[in-house]
Write a protein that holds these residues in place. Structure first.
Motif, PDB file in Angstrom:
ATOM      1  N   THR A  87       0.963  -1.394   0.202  1.00  0.00           N
ATOM      2  CA  THR A  87       0.107  -0.210  -0.133  1.00  0.00           C
ATOM      3  C   THR A  87       0.937   1.432  -0.090  1.00  0.00           C
ATOM      4  OG1 THR A  87      -0.169  -0.124   2.412  1.00  0.00           O
ATOM      5  CG2 THR A  87      -1.880  -1.351   1.172  1.00  0.00           C
ATOM      6  N   ARG A  88       1.905   1.381   0.796  1.00  0.00           N
ATOM      7  CA  ARG A  88       2.867   2.556   0.803  1.00  0.00           C
ATOM      8  C   ARG A  88       3.542   2.527  -0.538  1.00  0.00           C
ATOM      9  NH1 ARG A  88       4.096   4.580   5.470  1.00  0.00           N
ATOM     10  NH2 ARG A  88       3.430   3.585   7.580  1.00  0.00           N
ATOM     11  N   LEU A  89       3.636   1.405  -1.258  1.00  0.00           N
ATOM     12  CA  LEU A  89       4.511   1.483  -2.588  1.00  0.00           C
ATOM     13  C   LEU A  89       3.463   2.084  -3.490  1.00  0.00           C
ATOM     14  CD1 LEU A  89       6.937   1.024  -4.322  1.00  0.00           C
ATOM     15  CD2 LEU A  89       6.123  -1.219  -4.882  1.00  0.00           C
ATOM     16  N   MET A  90       2.369   1.759  -3.546  1.00  0.00           N
ATOM     17  CA  MET A  90       1.332   2.227  -4.507  1.00  0.00           C
ATOM     18  C   MET A  90       0.950   3.755  -4.225  1.00  0.00           C
ATOM     19  SD  MET A  90      -1.709  -0.833  -4.859  1.00  0.00           S
ATOM     20  CE  MET A  90      -1.422  -2.042  -6.038  1.00  0.00           C
ATOM     21  N   ALA A  91       0.825   4.089  -3.065  1.00  0.00           N
ATOM     22  CA  ALA A  91       0.622   5.542  -2.394  1.00  0.00           C
ATOM     23  C   ALA A  91       1.919   6.667  -2.988  1.00  0.00           C
ATOM     24  CB  ALA A  91       0.440   5.633  -1.114  1.00  0.00           C
TER      25      ALA A  91
END
Length: 462
Positions: free
Chosen positions: A382-386
């Protein structure tokens, strides 16, 4: 209440519902009846309409709030309760439960009852202001059933309109019943909306409807249902058909479903599937569900560096691809099936649209990306996508080979509470449509203040 005192239910379905000011409230999707407790006292009574309001949510509209029903519209007054419709004990939904029901009808008094299938009901307005079922439109003959996985065919035979008192078994829910009319009324719905309708059915009716679906439709519905419902449905199928449906489902969704079953059942189903369909599921089952390996789809769009942009665009146009899966093309060395050769780079759909179709895709790859390992946590993904505004992330092994891709819909599915599909049935609220004609505002699903039958209805429902 109406200038036309007789209305056929099938013609009501899909009609727009308006408030007194002419604003559309929603569309009629079903009619709710109460069946008589004693035979031949009087016909079933309509107590309300199931109306689909914006957001694809179905709510209950009491018949006492309806001021006009004609050939092209339904007009209501008062309040529309925005609580999602939940059928109560003693209520019967016409489209969901009565259409396609097997009954016995008496057409010729000398020959006695004969089998028939209900195709429509006629409602008539009574002097008491009740809407009663007075006629039943039937097709003579018993229903014909195709093999499971193919929709029920309409029975062949002459159609007749008979008085309700000449119909036997109309109030009996335990007999044989088809699902053609219900599926026909839902055929333009998205899988999530169809899943909502299936969720609200009784277990018996749910089994009849899912048995009538083709494998592709059932696979779409299973991907949207709560765990309890889809386990109930899958375990109710024959092992052969369950394996066929799993083959059609998205691999990550099929894996999530298999993970809820006993190990011996899982192995039996995998053995019955085609080997090339079962192999991706076996790989996904080896990962924890909350890791990149457990969430990923093993079938993203993969091409070699020599493929043209035209080929890539043709691949992402496939109707079975979700928007998130179609957003990225993964360029790899052979082999081009997961696990692939080394991942060279990715190409965004927008970039494909900006380049000449004849150009090789290897010349426009984006190498500035960060894949994740199969054991990456949900938080890492999720952090990578954000951080990078991505809707899909490649998953690779230690040698840089592509194993699959985690898409944003997979991430959302795991971030939401486990029972989020159940929670969407509990939404509440009410919107004003118009002030009720009486100074005392009725309860949202109770009666209006007019008519003796309305008071009785309110006592039974409040």
């Amino acid at each position: 209440m109406s200038s036309n005192p007789r209305v056929f239910v099938a013609r009501l379905i899909g009609l727009s519902v308006f408030d007194p000011l002419g604003d559309e409230v929603g569309r009629v999707r079903d009619v709710v009846l109460t069946m008589p407790t004693r035979v031949r006292v009087r016909g079933p009574r309509a107590i309300g309409l199931v109306v689909e309001v914006p957001g694809r949510k179905r709510v209950f509209l009491p018949i006492t709030r309806v001021t006009t029903i004609d050939a092209g519209q339904v007009i209501t007054t008062g309040l529309v309760n925005m609580r999602r419709f939940e059928q109560r004990a003693g209520e019967t939904s016409v489209v969901a439960e009565v259409f396609d029901r097997s009954v016995q009808i008496v057409v010729d008094r000398d020959s006695g009852p004969e089998p028939a299938v209900v195709e429509d009901l006629a409602l008539e307005l009574q002097p008491s202001r009740d809407w009663l079922v007075t006629r039943v439109f039937c097709r003579r003959g018993a229903p014909t059933r195709s093999r499971p996985g193919l929709r029920l065919r309409r029975p062949r035979g002459e159609t007749v309109l008979v008085p309700v008192e000449d119909v036997q078994g109309l109030h009996l829910a335990g007999g044989e019943q088809g699902a053609h009319a219900l599926l026909e009324s839902l055929e333009d719905r998205k899988p999530a909306d169809l899943a909502d309708a299936i969720h609200d059915l009784t277990p018996k009716r749910r089994a009849e409807v899912t048995d009538a679906m083709d494998d592709e439709m059932l696979a779409d519905v299973l991907e949207e249902l709560p765990d309890d419902d889809r386990i109930e449905i899958l375990t109710g199928l024959t092992a052969e058909r369950a394996a066929d449906v799993l083959e059609v489902m998205e691999p990550d969704d099929a894996t999530d479903l298999l993970a809820e079953l006993p190990a011996d059942t899982v192995e039996e189903l995998l053995q019955m599937m085609e080997p090339d369909e079962a192999e991706p599921l076996r790989r996904l089952l080896a990962y924890d569900q909350d890791t990149a390996g457990g969430m990923m789809t093993p079938e993203p769009v993969i091409l070699g560096p020599q493929a043209s942009i035209a080929e890539a665009l043709a691949m992402v146009r496939r109707v079975e691809l979700s928007p998130a899966v179609a957003s990225l093309v993964y360029v790899c060395r052979p082999p081009l099936e997961t696990p692939t050769g080394r991942l060279i780079g990715i190409v965004h759909l927008q970039r494909l649209l900006r380049e000449p179709p004849h150009q090789a895709i290897g010349g426009i790859v984006d190498r500035d990306f960060e894949p994740v390992p199969a054991d990456a946590s949900l938080e890492t993904i999720t952090r990578l996508m954000a951080n990078y505004n991505m809707v899909a992330v490649p998953v690779t092994d230690e040698e840089g080979r592509l194993l699959g891709a985690v898409t944003v819909d997979d991430v959302l599915d795991h971030m939401l509470p486990e029972d989020w599909r159940e929670e969407r049935h509990d939404e509440t609220g009410a919107i004003p449509v118009a002030s009720p004609p009486s100074s005392s505002r009725p309860s949202s699903r109770g009666p209006s203040s007019s008519g003796p039958s309305s008071t009785a209805e309110g006592a039974a429902r409040v």
